[in-house]
Write an enzyme that holds these catalytic residues in place. Sequence first.
Site, short mmCIF file in Angstrom:
data_model
loop_
_atom_site.label_atom_id
_atom_site.label_comp_id
_atom_site.label_asym_id
_atom_site.label_seq_id
_atom_site.Cartn_x
_atom_site.Cartn_y
_atom_site.Cartn_z
N CYS A 2 -6.79 29.79 13.33
CA CYS A 2 -7.38 31.10 13.55
C CYS A 2 -8.64 30.93 14.38
CB CYS A 2 -7.75 31.74 12.22
SG CYS A 2 -6.41 31.71 11.03
N ARG A 27 -5.93 30.70 20.95
CA ARG A 27 -5.68 29.94 19.72
C ARG A 27 -4.56 30.58 18.91
NH1 ARG A 27 -10.23 26.78 18.17
NH2 ARG A 27 -9.81 27.07 15.97
N TRP A 75 -4.00 33.62 12.82
CA TRP A 75 -2.69 33.07 13.13
C TRP A 75 -2.19 32.56 11.79
CZ3 TRP A 75 0.55 28.79 13.96
CH2 TRP A 75 1.54 29.01 14.91
N ASN A 99 -11.55 30.26 8.63
CA ASN A 99 -10.53 29.51 9.36
C ASN A 99 -10.34 28.20 8.60
OD1 ASN A 99 -8.96 28.25 11.28
ND2 ASN A 99 -10.63 27.93 12.73
N GLY A 100 -9.11 27.87 8.22
CA GLY A 100 -8.87 26.63 7.47
C GLY A 100 -7.90 26.90 6.32
N GLU A 477 13.05 11.26 22.54
CA GLU A 477 11.92 12.16 22.77
C GLU A 477 11.06 11.68 23.95
OE1 GLU A 477 11.30 15.01 21.90
OE2 GLU A 477 9.14 15.32 22.12
N LYS A 481 10.37 13.89 27.29
CA LYS A 481 9.02 14.21 27.79
C LYS A 481 8.90 13.82 29.25
CE LYS A 481 8.03 16.39 25.26
NZ LYS A 481 8.30 16.94 23.97
N GLU A 484 10.83 16.24 31.48
CA GLU A 484 10.23 17.57 31.50
C GLU A 484 8.97 17.67 32.35
OE1 GLU A 484 9.89 20.11 27.58
OE2 GLU A 484 9.59 17.99 27.18
N HIS A 500 27.09 -1.04 26.05
CA HIS A 500 28.33 -0.26 26.17
C HIS A 500 28.33 0.62 27.42
CE1 HIS A 500 29.57 -1.73 22.30
NE2 HIS A 500 28.40 -1.36 21.78
N LYS A 596 8.39 28.09 27.17
CA LYS A 596 7.97 27.61 25.85
C LYS A 596 8.96 28.07 24.79
CE LYS A 596 5.27 25.54 23.03
NZ LYS A 596 5.41 24.08 23.05
C1 F6R Z 1 10.63 19.98 24.63
C2 F6R Z 1 10.71 21.32 24.07
C3 F6R Z 1 12.05 21.95 23.89
C4 F6R Z 1 12.10 22.64 22.53
C5 F6R Z 1 13.41 23.43 22.35
C6 F6R Z 1 13.50 24.04 20.97
O1 F6R Z 1 9.31 19.57 24.80
O2 F6R Z 1 9.71 21.91 23.78
O3 F6R Z 1 13.08 21.02 24.00
O4 F6R Z 1 11.99 21.67 21.54
O5 F6R Z 1 13.47 24.44 23.31
O6 F6R Z 1 12.43 24.87 20.72
P1 F6R Z 1 12.09 25.32 19.24
O7 F6R Z 1 11.62 24.15 18.49
O8 F6R Z 1 11.01 26.37 19.41
O9 F6R Z 1 13.34 25.90 18.66
#
Ligand code: F6R
Length: 601
Positions: A2, A27, A75, A99-100, A477, A481, A484, A500, A596
């Site tokens: 928050c 935030r 939040w 906040n906390g 992962e 990254k 992406e 393989h 996002k």
């Molecule tokens: C990678 C990334 C995406 C999300 C995916 C699922 O950095 O952010 O691969 O992980 O779109 O998103 P959520 O977790 O919001 O369902």
Amino acid sequence: MCGIVAYIGDGEVGSILFDTLKRLEYRGYDSAGVAIKSGDEIVVVKAAGKIGNLEKVYREMGSPGESMGIGHTRWATHGSPTDINAHPHISGEIAIVHNGIIENYLELRESLTEKGFEFQSETDSEVLAHLINYFYQGDLIMAVTRALDEVEGSYAIAVLAASSPYIICARKDSPLVIGLGKLANYLASDVPALLPYTRDIVRLKDGEIAKLSKETVEIKNRFGELHPADVERIDWNIDAAEKGGYSHFMLKEIHEQPRALRETMAGRISEFGGDVRLDLGIDDEEIRNLERVSIIACGTSYHAGLFAKYLLPIVSGLPVEVELASEFQHLQLRPRTLVVGITQSGETADTLLALKKAKMCNVRLLAITNVVGSTVTNLVDSTIFTRCGPEIGVAATKTFTSQLVTLILLAICLGRARGFLTPEQGRKILIELSRLPALVQKVLDRRDSIKEIAELYADSSCYFFIGREFLYPIALEGALKMKEIAYIHSEGYAGGELKHGPLALITDFTPVVAIATFGRKIQSNIKEVRARGAEVIALASENDADIDKIANVVIRLPDTRPELSAVLCTVVVQLFSYYVAHKLGQPIDKPRNLAKCVTVE
Ligand code: F6R
């Protein structure tokens, strides 16, 4: 996460509070509110939704108030985002914003209810308002000090009393900065909110409590001793300030991980009993009767699911199947299955659709998400929140490591309820888990050497990430990254799978990031790729004496349990990809073609 603000001075209180609150909206927000002194009274305006709507309501009331006020943008982590749960919280003539997380709020709530206090909201914060009111006898700083002595958890607070000429603020494990103005003083969770008003700020330290008037700021340390303010002159611009001085939100969020993991664990761990408190809404008999767990997720959240596939069988005794949400076939679900949807946003269309299909099979649905009030929470029977604050960088970072820690908590909770895990075994994991935020910090402290290594390899056209068991999802992962944010082709592989097929792609100087903090077999895989000319960057534990002989470059990590070293290795692959992308000048927070939140199937 928050945001809180406060103002005391001769300016227009309402306008200053709303302006500073809007500057904290990055935030995250789902509700907001202000409390402003007006004569001998405090006027409170609060509502779910955007700050702009709230400001309209305040203006329609004739913009009441003068001289001082406090504000909050929420939040949610406890209680849904509603008008009642919005801050400020009021008790008698006291108003507070917080906040906390107050970890012992249930005990405090019970004892305050016995004393006759009536609670309006579902939040942990409201106990603070009542506690301060309980101790208040005309000296506000004394009442706040006594109330905080009763509290366990984290807080940044600002407090007003109708009969007090001061604003009191305090912090522990939650950020709070004081802005020094001319015949005015300000308060905010973060520097950017204050930059239009002042560039002279004081960062309150843990355990400190401060008394603000328009002319003075008095700060007392945790022993009640007054000490001079440590004033810092800010010379960054607002954009840099929002990122806390980091060049990207992604880097800021990577560095927020120690705090995020503490929040994920806060109030959930009973080290003594070797157990975990999660409000799963499932009774112990149903947990004992479970036969399997089925996890549904996409992208990074899917990698968290794969981590659980290794973890849950050994900690809870339950076998796990993990499905990409977009490939989910609901006919596979059998009775006595616990279905877990992992989604940081709680809005991913593929995951929501798969969970809807699962719901038709009459199985128990659980969500792990970071967003209170998100669509997934209305779809499932119960939700565990990862509580790591909003994530703005498109690439998931702190939400992923918080998912891993949440899954460890879930595994212990199920294992203990099923009698599979003894209290002693649970205790061992939890003691080490409590050290994890500090270990993550140690990894972050090595960022400069990770940067140097990443920049050395930044002109490569292809990367491999390899790992085994718990570390295999981290290899996936790392590769994700890199794709992406750096736009470089990368493959994540289980070490044993190289022979393989993919070995054919390994040629001279192909960088292979070998995630090798435990297990001997990965060393054979390192030798295999080295024999074909690859450059191996190994992530290894501090006491691995052999790794220098077989890898080209070694990044050392603190020694810990295998499942926890997965979290440490994640931080390294995040930093590694970040610094490669940064060197290449890519738009890290907003990579091309990505969003996002993916709300289309
Ligand atoms: C990678 C990334 C995406 C999300 C995916 C699922 O950095 O952010 O691969 O992980 O779109 O998103 P959520 O977790 O919001 O369902």
